[in-house]
Design an enzyme around this catalytic site. Structure first.
Site, PDB file in Angstrom:
ATOM      1  CG  HIS A 264      46.638 -85.527  47.899  1.00  0.00           C
ATOM      2  ND1 HIS A 264      46.072 -86.811  47.993  1.00  0.00           N
ATOM      3  CD2 HIS A 264      46.198 -85.089  49.021  1.00  0.00           C
ATOM      4  CE1 HIS A 264      45.579 -87.004  49.372  1.00  0.00           C
ATOM      5  NE2 HIS A 264      45.741 -85.721  50.012  1.00  0.00           N
ATOM      6  CG  ASP A 319      47.130 -79.614  54.039  1.00  0.00           C
ATOM      7  OD1 ASP A 319      46.490 -79.465  55.082  1.00  0.00           O
ATOM      8  OD2 ASP A 319      47.510 -80.917  53.850  1.00  0.00           O
TER       9      ASP A 319
HETATM   10  C1  COA Z   1      51.856 -84.509  48.442  1.00  0.00           C
HETATM   11  C2  COA Z   1      53.079 -85.240  47.681  1.00  0.00           C
HETATM   12  C3  COA Z   1      54.077 -85.909  48.800  1.00  0.00           C
HETATM   13  C4  COA Z   1      52.666 -86.354  46.728  1.00  0.00           C
HETATM   14  O1  COA Z   1      53.624 -86.838  46.261  1.00  0.00           O
HETATM   15  P1  COA Z   1      53.873 -87.912  45.233  1.00  0.00           P
HETATM   16  O2  COA Z   1      52.781 -88.742  45.109  1.00  0.00           O
HETATM   17  O3  COA Z   1      55.155 -88.460  45.230  1.00  0.00           O
HETATM   18  O4  COA Z   1      53.793 -86.973  43.732  1.00  0.00           O
HETATM   19  P2  COA Z   1      54.294 -87.564  42.411  1.00  0.00           P
HETATM   20  O5  COA Z   1      55.531 -88.547  42.551  1.00  0.00           O
HETATM   21  O6  COA Z   1      53.116 -87.881  41.687  1.00  0.00           O
HETATM   22  O7  COA Z   1      54.917 -86.134  41.582  1.00  0.00           O
HETATM   23  C5  COA Z   1      54.969 -86.195  40.442  1.00  0.00           C
HETATM   24  C6  COA Z   1      55.778 -85.207  39.935  1.00  0.00           C
HETATM   25  O8  COA Z   1      55.408 -83.909  40.376  1.00  0.00           O
HETATM   26  C7  COA Z   1      56.422 -83.376  41.075  1.00  0.00           C
HETATM   27  N1  COA Z   1      55.784 -82.831  42.305  1.00  0.00           N
HETATM   28  C8  COA Z   1      54.947 -83.149  43.123  1.00  0.00           C
HETATM   29  N2  COA Z   1      54.379 -82.408  44.193  1.00  0.00           N
HETATM   30  C9  COA Z   1      55.181 -81.136  43.709  1.00  0.00           C
HETATM   31  C10 COA Z   1      55.088 -79.935  44.444  1.00  0.00           C
HETATM   32  N3  COA Z   1      54.416 -79.808  45.461  1.00  0.00           N
HETATM   33  N4  COA Z   1      55.705 -78.870  43.773  1.00  0.00           N
HETATM   34  C11 COA Z   1      56.564 -79.082  42.655  1.00  0.00           C
HETATM   35  N5  COA Z   1      56.585 -80.356  42.177  1.00  0.00           N
HETATM   36  C12 COA Z   1      55.969 -81.555  42.667  1.00  0.00           C
HETATM   37  C13 COA Z   1      57.383 -84.428  41.635  1.00  0.00           C
HETATM   38  O9  COA Z   1      58.676 -84.000  41.957  1.00  0.00           O
HETATM   39  C14 COA Z   1      57.234 -85.220  40.499  1.00  0.00           C
HETATM   40  O10 COA Z   1      58.105 -84.669  39.500  1.00  0.00           O
HETATM   41  P3  COA Z   1      58.885 -85.513  38.300  1.00  0.00           P
HETATM   42  O11 COA Z   1      57.806 -86.468  37.624  1.00  0.00           O
HETATM   43  O12 COA Z   1      59.584 -84.526  37.660  1.00  0.00           O
HETATM   44  O13 COA Z   1      59.770 -86.328  39.300  1.00  0.00           O
HETATM   45  C15 COA Z   1      53.656 -83.989  47.030  1.00  0.00           C
HETATM   46  O14 COA Z   1      53.068 -83.545  45.912  1.00  0.00           O
HETATM   47  C16 COA Z   1      54.155 -83.034  47.960  1.00  0.00           C
HETATM   48  O15 COA Z   1      55.059 -83.007  48.603  1.00  0.00           O
HETATM   49  N6  COA Z   1      53.432 -81.822  47.870  1.00  0.00           N
HETATM   50  C17 COA Z   1      53.668 -80.760  48.748  1.00  0.00           C
HETATM   51  C18 COA Z   1      53.504 -80.976  50.206  1.00  0.00           C
HETATM   52  C19 COA Z   1      51.917 -80.825  50.527  1.00  0.00           C
HETATM   53  O16 COA Z   1      51.261 -80.057  50.141  1.00  0.00           O
HETATM   54  N7  COA Z   1      51.547 -82.034  51.404  1.00  0.00           N
HETATM   55  C20 COA Z   1      50.308 -82.117  51.896  1.00  0.00           C
HETATM   56  C21 COA Z   1      49.498 -83.138  51.147  1.00  0.00           C
HETATM   57  S1  COA Z   1      47.768 -83.019  51.585  1.00  0.00           S
END
Ligand code: COA
Length: 388
Positions: A264, A319
């Site tokens: 998130h 979600d």
């Molecule tokens: C929600 C989301 C966009 C947040 O992204 P973010 O704030 O950019 O996350 P971060 O940058 O803090 O992620 C840190 C690390 O975890 C990884 N990561 C984050 N979410 C991940 C996931 N769902 N699956 C696998 N890896 C994930 C990133 O690739 C990153 O890896 P790295 O450090 O090796 O580059 C992301 O977690 C995501 O796309 N989740 C799946 C979609 C989803 O469930 N969305 C609904 C949100 S309510």
């Protein structure tokens, strides 16, 4: 006058306050969400959606009389006018439910004129109508799409049970009724997200509430806002069996693909809404009348993800659990986002009313990066380097 020099563009306005608000509060590091100062976990257990909507919109928990009046006003405004139903019959059957919801909400403005948004009565009754009728629109559009007659609302049922009844023509199990109601509470507000911002922007023009909510519904319909829970269900369908969970997750991570429903932007330790729903999963598994297959599968996904992504501060979000819980309760996938809207309408209305208290029309600026003082070239002399 205070001098303000904000020249740097912040994409998506990330981190820029767009309003002062006393409606909801998030602490992403601590995993806290509060409505009017009350933790979401407390409201999920002790309150119900009608009371939460009142709290968000009017700023305080209602006393007994206020609660009964609001509940009765909402209950007695759930019906749709015949002309609105007729209009819905003419909408295309393959339309997405969010389009139906947006179109019909907008049309409501023609049946219930509410142009004088500075009038308190107008605001109250339009809020009541919007909260009351959104579930009826969602259920009726679902039935019409599938060639079935819309079902009239039943005033003897609770808000959540009535919605379920209008969808399936049968009453929900008490556990399903409780979960559906809690789902609305959990989605009712979430500070300054895109659809809430939209409702404040449109509200700031003094547009009527049906226009405001239809604009917010349109904003919520985008896959970057609502919709991740639909992806979770698709992912579980792709996985299929418990044995396939590990190879599927491994392969996805290998391809550097995200696991849906995990992580998130704001909540970095826990998503408090997800935690509430997680509790329901055990209850659903234990229920003898509910097939527990999808819940068992989701537990395995959670286990493998925790193991594989350890140390990254990634946790299942709302979600993840809402997709699983909806799916396990037999709610059609394309209704997930419309149900989100049925809850969030309370927050949109609260933000609209808060906006009006100190209103100033939103009029941000831009950073112009285009050309200046260009000549006008006659059409026959225009040449392009590449054809379109
Ligand atoms: C929600 C989301 C966009 C947040 O992204 P973010 O704030 O950019 O996350 P971060 O940058 O803090 O992620 C840190 C690390 O975890 C990884 N990561 C984050 N979410 C991940 C996931 N769902 N699956 C696998 N890896 C994930 C990133 O690739 C990153 O890896 P790295 O450090 O090796 O580059 C992301 O977690 C995501 O796309 N989740 C799946 C979609 C989803 O469930 N969305 C609904 C949100 S309510």
């Amino acid at each position: 006058m205070e001098e303000r020099l904000i020249m740097d563009l912040v994409p998506g306005l990330e981190g820029i306050p767009a309003a002062e608000s006393a409606i909801s509060y998030i602490d992403g590091d601590e995993g806290i969400l509060e409505y009017r100062g009350i933790p979401i976990e407390t409201l999920a257990v002790k309150s119900n959606f009608i009371e939460v909507a009142y709290l968000l919109i009017f700023g305080e928990l209602p006393d007994r009389d206020e609660y009964e009046r609001f509940k009765s006003d909402v209950t007695y405004h759930t019906r749709l006018k015949l002309k609105i139903l007729r209009m819905m019959e003419w909408l295309p059957e393959n339309g997405h439910p969010m389009h139906y919801l947006q179109a019909v909400t907008s049309a409501m403005g023609m049946y219930y004129p509410a142009r004088d948004t500075l009038d308190e009565e107008v605001r109250y009754w339009s809020a009541v109508r919007l909260i009351a009728k959104l579930p009826t629109i969602v259920a009726a559009s679902h039935r019409l799409k599938h060639g079935d007659e819309p079902i009239k609302p039943r005033n003897d049922l609770s808000f959540a049970a009535n919605f379920y009844y209008m969808l399936f023509e049968r009453e929900p199990l008490p556990l399903v009724e409780r979960i559906l109601d809690t789902m609305l509470t959990l989605h009712a507000d979430h500070t300054m997200n895109a659809s809430t911002f939209s409702s404040r922007v449109v509200g700031s023009t003094l547009a009527d509430p049906y226009t405001i909510v239809s604009s917010a519904i349109g904003t919520l319909s985008g896959p970057l806002h609502g919709g991740a829970n639909e992806e979770v269900v698709r992912m579980l369908a792709e996985i299929g069996t418990k044995e396939n969970v590990r190879p599927y997750i491994e392969a996805r991570l290998e391809r550097k693909e995200k696991i849906m429903g995990i992580g998130h932007r704001v909540y970095k330790t826990r998503d408090p809404r997800g935690e509430v729903l997680k509790g329901f999963i055990e209850e659903l598994i234990a229920h003898k009348d509910i097939d527990s297959g999808v819940f068992e599968l989701s537990k395995e996904v959670e286990l493998v993800v925790a193991e594989r992504l350890t140390g990254k501060n990634l946790h299942p979000n709302v979600d993840f659990y809402s997709g699983i819980v909806f799916n396990g309760m037999g709610i059609p996938t394309d209704l997930f986002t419309p149900i989100f809207a049925m809850g969030r309408v309370a927050g949109w209305l609260a933000h609209w009313m808060e906006q009006l208290k100190t209103n100033r029309i939103y009029r941000p600026t831009q950073k112009y990066i285009g050309k200046r003082k260009e000549p006008y070239i006659p059409m026959e002399e225009r040449k392009r380097a590449t054809a379109r």
